[in-house]
Design a protein around this motif. Sequence first.
Motif, short mmCIF file in Angstrom:
data_model
loop_
_atom_site.label_atom_id
_atom_site.label_comp_id
_atom_site.label_asym_id
_atom_site.label_seq_id
_atom_site.Cartn_x
_atom_site.Cartn_y
_atom_site.Cartn_z
N ARG A 8 75.23 30.42 37.34
CA ARG A 8 75.95 31.18 36.74
C ARG A 8 76.64 30.37 35.24
NH1 ARG A 8 81.95 33.53 38.54
NH2 ARG A 8 81.88 35.30 37.22
N PHE A 9 76.72 31.33 33.88
CA PHE A 9 76.94 30.67 32.97
C PHE A 9 77.51 31.42 32.15
CE2 PHE A 9 73.34 33.45 32.18
CZ PHE A 9 73.45 33.93 30.75
N HIS A 10 78.11 31.28 30.89
CA HIS A 10 78.66 31.93 29.97
C HIS A 10 78.21 31.88 28.61
CE1 HIS A 10 80.64 28.50 28.10
NE2 HIS A 10 80.80 28.00 29.23
N THR A 11 78.62 32.82 27.99
CA THR A 11 78.19 32.94 26.39
C THR A 11 78.72 32.03 25.65
OG1 THR A 11 79.57 34.65 25.73
CG2 THR A 11 77.36 35.26 26.23
N GLU A 12 78.32 31.34 24.60
CA GLU A 12 78.88 30.53 23.53
C GLU A 12 80.34 31.03 23.08
OE1 GLU A 12 77.81 27.59 23.19
OE2 GLU A 12 75.66 27.52 23.43
N ASP B 246 73.27 25.36 29.79
CA ASP B 246 73.86 26.43 30.45
C ASP B 246 73.84 26.43 31.99
OD1 ASP B 246 71.49 27.82 30.86
OD2 ASP B 246 72.17 29.46 29.37
N ARG B 247 72.77 25.75 32.56
CA ARG B 247 72.97 25.40 33.94
C ARG B 247 74.07 24.72 34.41
NH1 ARG B 247 67.81 25.10 32.41
NH2 ARG B 247 65.98 25.85 33.72
N ASN B 248 74.75 24.28 33.45
CA ASN B 248 76.10 23.45 33.96
C ASN B 248 77.29 24.03 33.61
OD1 ASN B 248 75.18 21.08 34.97
ND2 ASN B 248 74.64 19.99 33.12
N HIS B 249 77.50 25.39 33.17
CA HIS B 249 78.69 25.83 32.79
C HIS B 249 79.59 26.04 33.89
CE1 HIS B 249 77.17 27.72 28.91
NE2 HIS B 249 77.14 26.25 28.72
N ARG B 250 78.92 26.70 35.09
CA ARG B 250 79.95 26.93 36.32
C ARG B 250 79.49 26.47 37.65
NH1 ARG B 250 83.78 31.16 37.03
NH2 ARG B 250 84.39 31.01 39.29
N ARG B 251 78.23 27.13 38.08
CA ARG B 251 77.66 26.85 39.53
C ARG B 251 76.01 27.05 39.13
NH1 ARG B 251 78.65 24.82 44.30
NH2 ARG B 251 78.45 26.25 45.94
#
Length: 396
Positions: A174-178, A240-245
Motif C-alpha cells: 500500500r502506497f501513497h502519491t507524492e 514506495d513499498r515503504n509508505h504504509r504496508r
Amino acid sequence: MKKILPLLAVLSLATACIYPYQPDLEEAPEGVLVVDGNLVLGEMSTVYVGSMSSLWPGPDDARPKISVKRVWAEDDAGGVYEGTISSDGQTDAHIPMTKYVLHTENAPVGHNYRVCVNTDDALYTSDWIKPLTPPVIKKINFKANLNDVMVNVTLDGGPDATGYLLLSFDETWRFHTEYYLNYDYDSRTNTVTEYRINAWDRYWCFKSLDQGKQIPVDYTGMSTSGVKDFPLHSFSRYDDRNHRRYSIRVKARTIDKRTYDFLQHLEESTGAGDNLFTPNPGEIQGNLRCETEPDRMVLGYVTVSTSSTLRAYIGSQYLLTKARDPYALSYPLQYGNMAGENSWRDFYSWGYMPLIPNTLPNSDPSMEGPYGWGAARCYDCFAAGGTQDVPVFWEE
C-alpha cells in the motif's frame, strides 16, 4: 577446457594481424520450436511457445514458419489438461512467445506428467516428469540498513530433498502519491483555485508486482538439509513499498540436479554479458524432443512440481517514508517561466496540476511562477499504477 584453448589462441595472436570473424550465418537453424513449460500442480500452469530464426538478413517469406495447433499437458493415467492462449501473452525482444495457460489446479500429485505441442507438421513432447514434494518454508524475515530492506527466507528441504530448490515471489504493498491535490485548475478561466473535491480519493492505493523471476538454489554443499536466511530480494527504503504496508509471498519448489543445471546455465548464458567466458546456450540439452522427426531441433525445458507458499508482512520498524522535498522528489515538480499563466493551459493538457505554492528562491529566473505543477502520477495513485481494490488476503 573448450573456452580456455580458444582464449590461448587469441592471446598468442595479440601482436599479429587481426582478422575479422565471419560466422557462417547461412548455416544457422531456421524455424526452431522454443518451449518454456512450467507445470505446478495445485495451481494454474503456464507454457510459453515460440520459434527462433537466425539474424541472417533475408526475405521473411523464405523462412520456415511454425504454426502451433495445440498445446496441452497429460499425465500417465490418461488425464489431459488443455492449454488456451492467455490474453496477457508475453513477447520477448528476440523470440515472440505465446503464453498458454493450463488448469492444473486439481491435477493429482501421484502421477508423471509431460507437455505436448502439436504444430502443423510435427508433434513435440517433453520427458515424463515426476513432481517432487515441495520444501517447507519455515520463516521469512526482513533486515534493513540505512538504504535498503533485505528479504531473507529459511527453508527445510522436506521428504524429497534433493539439494536443489526453485524460488519465486510476488509483492503487494500500500502506497501513497507524492502529493495530494491542494489546488484545482479551471481551463475556462485560466485560474487556479482551492481543490474542493476529496483529494484523498486518489492518494492511497495498492500495487502488486510479479516479475516472474525464478531463482535456482543449490544447497548440496551445506551441512543442513535446507537453507537458512537465503537473500531472496531487496529494495530501497525510499521506495514506495515503504509508505504504509508491504507483503511478500514466497513460493518454493524442489527440483532435481538436471533442472538446476539447465536453469543455472540459462541464467549464466543470458545474464553474464558477452565475453569469452560466457557459456554457450546449447551446451546443456533441454528435456524436449520431436516425436515425428527425431533429428529435428527443439529448444527449451519443462518443469513439473508442487509448491509451498508463505506470506509475510514487513514490520513498521523498517518503514522510512520519503520527505516531501521538492528538490529531491522522484517525480520533480515543474516550475519556471513555462509555468507562467500563459502556459497553464499547456500544463493542464499534459496532465499536470498545481500542487504546492512555489517557495523556491526567486533569485533564479528559471524558478519563477507561483505554483509547482506535478504530473498525474504525483497526485493520482491510479496513474502511478495502483488500485483501490483491497486484496482478499490483506491484513493490516
